[in-house]
Motif scaffolding. Structure first.
Motif, PDB file in Angstrom:
ATOM      1  N   LEU A 114       0.858  -1.189   0.000  1.00  0.00           N
ATOM      2  CA  LEU A 114       0.000   0.000   0.000  1.00  0.00           C
ATOM      3  C   LEU A 114       0.891   1.235   0.000  1.00  0.00           C
ATOM      4  N   ALA A 115       0.717   2.086  -1.008  1.00  0.00           N
ATOM      5  CA  ALA A 115       1.627   3.220  -1.142  1.00  0.00           C
ATOM      6  C   ALA A 115       0.940   4.451  -1.695  1.00  0.00           C
ATOM      7  N   THR A 116       1.608   5.591  -1.497  1.00  0.00           N
ATOM      8  CA  THR A 116       1.216   6.837  -2.133  1.00  0.00           C
ATOM      9  C   THR A 116       2.474   7.595  -2.503  1.00  0.00           C
ATOM     10  N   ILE A 117       2.277   8.753  -3.160  1.00  0.00           N
ATOM     11  CA  ILE A 117       3.415   9.522  -3.638  1.00  0.00           C
ATOM     12  C   ILE A 117       3.252  11.000  -3.281  1.00  0.00           C
ATOM     13  N   LEU A 173      -3.966   6.210  -4.322  1.00  0.00           N
ATOM     14  CA  LEU A 173      -3.530   5.103  -3.480  1.00  0.00           C
ATOM     15  C   LEU A 173      -3.242   3.899  -4.368  1.00  0.00           C
ATOM     16  N   VAL A 174      -2.127   3.246  -4.121  1.00  0.00           N
ATOM     17  CA  VAL A 174      -1.771   2.051  -4.890  1.00  0.00           C
ATOM     18  C   VAL A 174      -1.787   0.849  -3.956  1.00  0.00           C
ATOM     19  N   PHE A 175      -2.617  -0.131  -4.308  1.00  0.00           N
ATOM     20  CA  PHE A 175      -2.748  -1.358  -3.520  1.00  0.00           C
ATOM     21  C   PHE A 175      -2.214  -2.543  -4.304  1.00  0.00           C
ATOM     22  N   ASP A 176      -1.464  -3.406  -3.644  1.00  0.00           N
ATOM     23  CA  ASP A 176      -1.315  -4.752  -4.162  1.00  0.00           C
ATOM     24  C   ASP A 176      -2.740  -5.322  -4.215  1.00  0.00           C
ATOM     25  N   ALA A 177      -3.125  -5.887  -5.362  1.00  0.00           N
ATOM     26  CA  ALA A 177      -4.517  -6.315  -5.543  1.00  0.00           C
ATOM     27  C   ALA A 177      -4.967  -7.318  -4.494  1.00  0.00           C
ATOM     28  N   MET A 178      -4.070  -8.205  -4.076  1.00  0.00           N
ATOM     29  CA  MET A 178      -4.426  -9.186  -3.060  1.00  0.00           C
ATOM     30  C   MET A 178      -4.592  -8.524  -1.686  1.00  0.00           C
ATOM     31  N   TYR A 201      -6.105   2.919   8.094  1.00  0.00           N
ATOM     32  CA  TYR A 201      -6.052   2.518   9.502  1.00  0.00           C
ATOM     33  C   TYR A 201      -6.227   1.006   9.635  1.00  0.00           C
ATOM     34  N   ARG A 202      -7.170   0.438   8.901  1.00  0.00           N
ATOM     35  CA  ARG A 202      -7.381  -1.008   8.960  1.00  0.00           C
ATOM     36  C   ARG A 202      -6.165  -1.769   8.438  1.00  0.00           C
ATOM     37  N   SER A 203      -5.535  -1.222   7.400  1.00  0.00           N
ATOM     38  CA  SER A 203      -4.342  -1.864   6.861  1.00  0.00           C
ATOM     39  C   SER A 203      -3.246  -1.934   7.912  1.00  0.00           C
TER      40      SER A 203
END
Length: 266
Positions: A114-117, A173-178, A201-203
């Protein structure tokens, strides 16, 4: 594959002018999916002419539900592979394809899910967007009356290398799909605002995977901030969602067991 989820709320002119945030001709490895929340014949025609998958079913959904809708459609029509990514992209955000590809490569190296820039509000990259912030607390309402800001943003000037942050704006927001599946997507109880706070927060709290901020990667975000008028519908949504997040943070998530992917990942 990198799957880009864009939800339009009457942003057809902006999306067409920006070539879908600069990603229309991104090439192999990147696919754009558009959900039109206020159906526009012009945007529909544009997407069909450029072979972009477009949906105008179920208009009027909230932010989280729209993105969950797109995730479900991608899973149904294309399927997610182990190394796929799901990118939540605002219609008022533009990013160079090479920037996105470089970000994904770095995420893979860092085993980041999970990332942002670093977002800016102008083409010259001079005005920083406060897209990374601290989590709201019980004292945030007091802060709002004093600082006119419900949460504290990070000082980006002093953040020169990748680091974890509390939460990042849903503008990008970039998520690994899984990982998105393990989170069971956005909480649809939020119609608008704080869905991004909640999922970050849940992540962190339930899966032990905080948001990784990469300052070296940049994009442009033309933010509107419609919640600033205290008598607007957006303000009502904002404060309702804020109270919902606080109740979940202090009375639900502290006692909740770690999440499992459930049917999302199947």
């Amino acid at each position: 594959m990198i799957h880009i989820a864009i939800v339009s709320h009457g942003h057809e002119e902006l999306l067409i002018a920006s070539n879908l945030g600069g990603l229309l001709q991104a090439g192999e490895g990147i696919r754009v999916w558009v959900k039109d929340n206020k159906p526009s014949a012009r945007l529909k025609t544009y997407c069909h002419e450029h072979l972009v998958t477009y949906f105008d079913r179920m208009p009027g959904l909230g932010f989280g539900e729209n993105n969950n809708f797109l995730y479900a459609q991608i899973k149904s029509e294309s399927g997610f592979q182990q190394d796929d990514y799901f990118v939540v992209l605002n219609p008022d955000l533009s990013i160079a394809p090479e920037t996105l590809l470089a970000l994904i490569e770095q995420m893979k190296k860092d085993a980041c899910v999970l990332a942002t820039i670093n977002l800016y509000r102008d083409q010259e990259y001079l005005t920083s967007d406060a897209n990374i912030r601290r989590f709201p607390t019980l004292f945030s309402l007091l802060r709002m009356t004093i600082k006119r800001s419900i949460t504290k943003n990070y000082d980006k000037k002093n953040m020169r290398s990748a680091c974890h942050v509390d939460w990042a704006s849903g503008a990008f927001l970039v998520f690994d799909a899984m990982h998105y599946a393990a989170l069971q997507g956005f909480d649809q109880a939020y119609f608008m605002y704080f869905e991004d706070v909640d999922i970050c927060y849940r992540s962190q709290q339930l899966l032990g995977k905080g948001v990784l901020y990469y300052p070296q990667f940049k994009a442009i975000h033309l933010a509107a901030h419609k919640n600033r008028n205290i008598v607007s519908q957006h303000a009502i949504w904002f404060f309702s969602s804020f109270m919902k997040f606080l109740s979940r943070r202090y009375f639900l998530y502290q006692r909740q067991k770690p999440l499992s992917a459930s049917n999302w990942a199947k």
